[in-house]
Design a protein around this motif. Structure first.
Motif, short mmCIF file in Angstrom:
data_model
loop_
_atom_site.label_atom_id
_atom_site.label_comp_id
_atom_site.label_asym_id
_atom_site.label_seq_id
_atom_site.Cartn_x
_atom_site.Cartn_y
_atom_site.Cartn_z
N GLU A 1 60.09 43.78 -57.36
CA GLU A 1 59.67 44.29 -58.67
C GLU A 1 59.42 45.79 -58.61
O GLU A 1 59.69 46.51 -59.57
N THR A 2 58.91 46.26 -57.49
CA THR A 2 58.65 47.68 -57.29
C THR A 2 59.22 48.11 -55.94
O THR A 2 59.59 47.26 -55.11
N GLU A 3 59.26 49.40 -55.72
CA GLU A 3 59.80 49.93 -54.46
C GLU A 3 58.89 49.61 -53.28
O GLU A 3 59.31 49.71 -52.13
N GLN A 4 57.63 49.21 -53.55
CA GLN A 4 56.69 48.92 -52.48
C GLN A 4 56.61 47.44 -52.12
O GLN A 4 55.86 47.06 -51.23
N ASP A 5 57.39 46.61 -52.80
CA ASP A 5 57.25 45.17 -52.59
C ASP A 5 57.72 44.72 -51.21
O ASP A 5 57.38 43.60 -50.78
N ASN A 6 58.52 45.53 -50.53
CA ASN A 6 58.93 45.16 -49.18
C ASN A 6 58.05 45.82 -48.11
O ASN A 6 58.38 45.82 -46.93
N ILE A 7 56.91 46.37 -48.54
CA ILE A 7 55.94 46.93 -47.61
C ILE A 7 54.75 45.99 -47.55
O ILE A 7 54.00 45.84 -48.52
N TRP A 8 54.59 45.32 -46.43
CA TRP A 8 53.56 44.29 -46.28
C TRP A 8 52.45 44.78 -45.36
O TRP A 8 52.71 45.32 -44.28
N ASP A 9 51.20 44.58 -45.79
CA ASP A 9 50.03 44.99 -45.02
C ASP A 9 49.36 43.76 -44.40
O ASP A 9 49.11 42.77 -45.09
N PHE A 10 49.05 43.86 -43.11
CA PHE A 10 48.45 42.74 -42.38
C PHE A 10 47.13 43.16 -41.75
O PHE A 10 46.99 44.29 -41.26
N LEU A 11 46.19 42.23 -41.76
CA LEU A 11 44.87 42.50 -41.19
C LEU A 11 44.40 41.30 -40.38
O LEU A 11 44.50 40.16 -40.82
N LYS A 12 43.90 41.57 -39.17
CA LYS A 12 43.25 40.54 -38.35
C LYS A 12 42.13 41.20 -37.58
O LYS A 12 42.37 42.10 -36.76
N TYR B 1 68.11 39.06 -49.58
CA TYR B 1 67.79 38.34 -50.81
C TYR B 1 66.37 38.68 -51.25
O TYR B 1 65.41 38.45 -50.52
N ALA B 2 66.25 39.25 -52.44
CA ALA B 2 64.94 39.55 -53.01
C ALA B 2 64.95 39.11 -54.47
O ALA B 2 65.91 39.36 -55.20
N VAL B 3 63.88 38.44 -54.90
CA VAL B 3 63.84 37.93 -56.27
C VAL B 3 62.37 37.78 -56.69
O VAL B 3 61.53 37.34 -55.91
N ASN B 4 62.07 38.16 -57.93
CA ASN B 4 60.70 38.08 -58.42
C ASN B 4 60.42 36.76 -59.13
O ASN B 4 59.70 36.72 -60.13
N HIS B 5 60.98 35.69 -58.61
CA HIS B 5 60.73 34.35 -59.14
C HIS B 5 60.37 33.48 -57.96
O HIS B 5 61.17 33.28 -57.03
N SER B 6 59.16 32.93 -57.97
CA SER B 6 58.62 32.26 -56.79
C SER B 6 59.46 31.05 -56.35
O SER B 6 59.70 30.86 -55.16
N GLN B 7 59.90 30.23 -57.32
CA GLN B 7 60.65 29.04 -56.93
C GLN B 7 62.04 29.39 -56.39
O GLN B 7 62.53 28.74 -55.46
N MET B 8 62.67 30.41 -56.96
CA MET B 8 63.96 30.84 -56.42
C MET B 8 63.79 31.40 -55.02
O MET B 8 64.63 31.16 -54.13
N ARG B 9 62.69 32.13 -54.80
CA ARG B 9 62.43 32.68 -53.47
C ARG B 9 62.15 31.55 -52.48
O ARG B 9 62.61 31.57 -51.34
N LEU B 10 61.40 30.54 -52.93
CA LEU B 10 61.11 29.40 -52.06
C LEU B 10 62.36 28.61 -51.73
O LEU B 10 62.55 28.17 -50.59
#
Length: 308
Positions: free
Chosen positions: A200-211, A224-233
């Motif tokens: 959806e945005t240019e930052q959607d492929n930037i994932w932040d992780f914390l532990k 493959y990138a899609v802003n629909h949860s069931q299609m992505r699943l």
């Protein structure tokens, strides 16, 4: 004393609100069952009466002016007050009726709310339900929303809040994909994997992780990138890579072992996780249809979400 001029302007102001909400004269005219030219003349008449320009008209789009925005905000307050007057007059009706407009993120609407739509409508046959998939912020007053569901740690303080659960983001992949490509053991391993994200945005492929005290930002990629949860699943189930989801979207797939959790000990930080908030405007006279919907959600969804 009530100004007679104001009384004559009220229908025009209501039409003005509809034009703004619909985004065009054509769409608003269709709703009002008039011609676009007739509606345009009405708005011109309103502009003349108010001595202000409400829209910048071009051949391609309709843009509300700054003055128009201020008038719109006040007009919405008046229409809402009129609506409350109607609600008071019907408050004693025994059976809830009328239109309810509900906004919710697409994933939540599809995975959580959808199964409850039919039972709710069967229980309350005089209620009409309108559902809108809205993943960003939305102004309930401007868009005529009765109830909004939000996935956030910062709900709107101006609205009534009912917390109905919590949600987190999780990573999943199919067993076949893990067998072929291996299981990531650290967020940085994702750089070597195919990942499915929202796009959806240019930052959607930037994932932040914390532990604990360890934090990592990873830029992922995939075919493959899609802003629909069931299609992505479905893509993840088919072995296209590692996808990011809300936990309620993949719960059944995990239980059925069609997908497996990836990096389950890491927290994915995002603005789309945290409290599942149901919000609506504070009102002295709550319509019966709204009251029964809120009760229905609290009685059913809180139990369902407690299992996720």
């Amino acid at each position: 004393m009530l100004n007679p001029k104001l009384i004559s302007l009220l229908p025009d102001l209501a039409s003005f609100i509809l034009v703004v909400n619909e985004g065009s004269f054509t769409a608003a005219a269709k709703t009002l069952h008039v011609t676009p030219s007739a509606l345009s003349k009405l708005i011109t008449r309103l502009e003349s009466a108010l001595n202000v320009k409400l829209f910048e008209r071009t051949t391609r789009k309709l843009v509300i002016t700054q003055a128009g925005e201020k008038i719109y905000d006040q007009a919405v307050l008046m229409i809402n007050a009129a609506q409350q007057a109607v609600e008071v007059s019907t408050a004693d009706h025994s059976e809830p009726s009328g239109v309810l407009t509900i906004a919710a993120p697409e994933a939540f609407l599809n995975s959580v709310l959808q199964p409850f739509v039919v039972p709710f409508l069967k229980q309350y046959p005089l209620i009409q339900l309108k559902l809108r998939a809205v993943d960003g912020e939305i102004d309930l007053f401007k868009h005529g929303i009765d109830v909004a569901f939000k996935l956030t740690d910062t709900p709107d303080e101006k609205l009534v809040l009912k917390e109905i659960g919590q949600t987190n983001l999780v990573l999943c992949a199919s067993p076949d994909y893990i067998e072929l490509r291996g299981m990531p053991t650290h967020p940085t391993d994702l750089i070597e994997h195919d990942c499915l994200y929202l796009a959806e945005t240019e930052q959607d492929n930037i994932w932040d992780f914390l532990k604990d005290d360890e934090f990592h930002t990873v830029t992922v990629s995939g075919r493959y990138a899609v802003n629909h949860s069931q299609m992505r699943l479905n893509g993840v189930k088919s072995g296209l890579g590692i996808g990011i989801f809300h936990d309620f979207v993949v719960k059944d797939a995990v239980d059925e072992k069609r997908v497996v959790a990836v990096l389950p000990n890491w927290t994915i930080k995002s603005s789309y996780h945290g409290e599942i908030a149901m919000q609506y405007a504070q009102t002295k006279y709550m319509p019966a249809r709204l009251r029964v919907f809120i009760d229905f959600v609290m009685d059913n969804l809180t139990n369902k979400l407690a299992l996720t």
